[in-house]
Design a protein around this motif. Structure first.
Motif, PDB file in Angstrom:
ATOM      1  N   UNK A  93      85.617   2.876  51.179  1.00 55.90           N
ATOM      2  CA  UNK A  93      86.304   4.169  51.155  1.00 55.90           C
ATOM      3  C   UNK A  93      87.816   3.966  51.192  1.00 55.90           C
ATOM      4  N   UNK A  94      88.282   3.064  52.057  1.00 64.96           N
ATOM      5  CA  UNK A  94      89.713   2.764  52.144  1.00 64.96           C
ATOM      6  C   UNK A  94      90.247   2.237  50.817  1.00 64.96           C
ATOM      7  N   UNK A  95      89.448   1.420  50.141  1.00 62.49           N
ATOM      8  CA  UNK A  95      89.858   0.892  48.834  1.00 62.49           C
ATOM      9  C   UNK A  95      89.999   2.017  47.823  1.00 62.49           C
ATOM     10  N   UNK A  96      89.064   2.960  47.832  1.00 60.44           N
ATOM     11  CA  UNK A  96      89.141   4.102  46.919  1.00 60.44           C
ATOM     12  C   UNK A  96      90.408   4.909  47.202  1.00 60.44           C
ATOM     13  N   UNK A  97      90.684   5.168  48.478  1.00 58.75           N
ATOM     14  CA  UNK A  97      91.868   5.944  48.854  1.00 58.75           C
ATOM     15  C   UNK A  97      93.143   5.200  48.443  1.00 58.75           C
ATOM     16  N   UNK A  98      93.167   3.881  48.701  1.00 59.11           N
ATOM     17  CA  UNK A  98      94.340   3.070  48.344  1.00 59.11           C
ATOM     18  C   UNK A  98      94.612   3.088  46.848  1.00 59.11           C
ATOM     19  N   UNK A  99      93.546   3.120  46.068  1.00 58.70           N
ATOM     20  CA  UNK A  99      93.673   3.085  44.608  1.00 58.70           C
ATOM     21  C   UNK A  99      93.561   4.459  43.977  1.00 58.70           C
ATOM     22  N   UNK A 100      93.756   5.502  44.766  1.00 56.20           N
ATOM     23  CA  UNK A 100      93.533   6.861  44.270  1.00 56.20           C
ATOM     24  C   UNK A 100      94.450   7.232  43.107  1.00 56.20           C
ATOM     25  N   UNK A 101      95.594   6.575  42.977  1.00 54.03           N
ATOM     26  CA  UNK A 101      96.485   6.858  41.861  1.00 54.03           C
ATOM     27  C   UNK A 101      95.887   6.461  40.524  1.00 54.03           C
ATOM     28  N   UNK A 102      94.916   5.575  40.545  1.00 52.90           N
ATOM     29  CA  UNK A 102      94.274   5.094  39.305  1.00 52.90           C
ATOM     30  C   UNK A 102      93.003   5.868  38.966  1.00 52.90           C
ATOM     31  N   UNK A 103      92.599   6.755  39.861  1.00 58.95           N
ATOM     32  CA  UNK A 103      91.339   7.491  39.678  1.00 58.95           C
ATOM     33  C   UNK A 103      91.673   8.967  39.538  1.00 58.95           C
ATOM     34  N   UNK A 104      91.143   9.643  38.504  1.00 64.06           N
ATOM     35  CA  UNK A 104      91.381  11.090  38.390  1.00 64.06           C
ATOM     36  C   UNK A 104      90.913  11.813  39.657  1.00 64.06           C
ATOM     37  N   UNK A 105      91.658  12.845  40.061  1.00 66.30           N
ATOM     38  CA  UNK A 105      91.364  13.559  41.313  1.00 66.30           C
ATOM     39  C   UNK A 105      89.910  13.994  41.422  1.00 66.30           C
ATOM     40  N   UNK A 106      89.358  14.561  40.356  1.00 64.15           N
ATOM     41  CA  UNK A 106      87.981  15.065  40.422  1.00 64.15           C
ATOM     42  C   UNK A 106      86.997  13.925  40.667  1.00 64.15           C
ATOM     43  N   UNK A 107      87.193  12.803  40.000  1.00 68.54           N
ATOM     44  CA  UNK A 107      86.299  11.659  40.200  1.00 68.54           C
ATOM     45  C   UNK A 107      86.489  11.075  41.598  1.00 68.54           C
ATOM     46  N   UNK A 108      87.755  10.954  42.049  1.00 64.91           N
ATOM     47  CA  UNK A 108      88.029  10.428  43.379  1.00 64.91           C
ATOM     48  C   UNK A 108      87.340  11.274  44.440  1.00 64.91           C
ATOM     49  N   UNK A 109      87.448  12.590  44.307  1.00 64.00           N
ATOM     50  CA  UNK A 109      86.813  13.480  45.275  1.00 64.00           C
ATOM     51  C   UNK A 109      85.298  13.321  45.272  1.00 64.00           C
ATOM     52  N   UNK A 110      84.719  13.155  44.077  1.00 66.22           N
ATOM     53  CA  UNK A 110      83.269  12.947  43.975  1.00 66.22           C
ATOM     54  C   UNK A 110      82.854  11.633  44.639  1.00 66.22           C
ATOM     55  N   UNK A 111      83.630  10.580  44.362  1.00 66.08           N
ATOM     56  CA  UNK A 111      83.320   9.267  44.942  1.00 66.08           C
ATOM     57  C   UNK A 111      83.447   9.325  46.459  1.00 66.08           C
ATOM     58  N   UNK A 112      84.531   9.931  46.946  1.00 67.67           N
ATOM     59  CA  UNK A 112      84.723  10.022  48.400  1.00 67.67           C
ATOM     60  C   UNK A 112      83.616  10.845  49.056  1.00 67.67           C
ATOM     61  N   UNK A 113      83.185  11.907  48.409  1.00 71.80           N
ATOM     62  CA  UNK A 113      82.091  12.716  48.958  1.00 71.80           C
ATOM     63  C   UNK A 113      80.807  11.889  49.037  1.00 71.80           C
ATOM     64  N   UNK A 114      80.527  11.111  47.990  1.00 75.97           N
ATOM     65  CA  UNK A 114      79.328  10.256  48.000  1.00 75.97           C
ATOM     66  C   UNK A 114      79.426   9.183  49.082  1.00 75.97           C
TER      67      UNK A 114
END
Length: 144
Positions: A93-114
């Motif tokens: 989860x921390x890795x996803x948050x750290x790299x959130x600039x490379x992930x579209x907001x909608x996808x990031x939110x979906x990944x974080x929710x999962x």
């Protein structure tokens, strides 16, 4: 990683594997037998690669049965379950948050929710496992 091995008709055996706790000589042996560089080994296991999974199970079983040979380890896919620990999910989860600039907001939110759902599930399972272990230890102590 949490490894659950349930050989046909037997009770499940549960192991926790943390690559950071593996001695160098064991890591070298795991590399040699799996054909996968140590740095990629855990990922290969999580991705479902059979040879690394078999080598990991051999390594784990060998902790109790020191003379066990890799050739003696065999299983079906349904007999071996590999899961992240809560710690690993949180690190992911921390890795996803750290790299959130490379992930579209909608996808990031979906990944974080999962991931958050998996963290909650894993925390509940760990709490249930700890409670069962504590209950077992109390029962063992009362019968001693």
């Amino acid at each position: 990683m949490i490894i659950t091995y349930t050989p046909n008709g037997q009770e499940p055996q549960r192991f926790e594997f943390d690559g950071d706790d593996v001695r160098a000589k064991d890591a070298e042996q795991i590399e040699e037998k799996s054909g996968v560089p140590w740095q990629s080994f855990s990922l290969a296991v999580l991705q479902g690669s059979i040879r690394p999974r078999r080598v990991l199970l051999w390594y784990l079983l060998r902790q109790k049965h020191g003379t066990l040979r890799l050739d003696d380890v065999d299983f079906t896919s349904k007999e071996l379950k590999v899961e992240f620990t809560v710690k690993e999910y949180k690190e992911f989860r921390e890795t996803v948050v750290r790299n959130s600039g490379r992930i579209p907001d909608s996808k990031r939110d979906d990944v974080l929710a999962l991931v958050d759902a998996e963290i909650a599930k894993a925390e509940a399972e760990e709490a249930e496992s700890a409670q069962g272990k504590a209950h077992s230890e109390i029962s063992d102590a009362s019968t001693a």
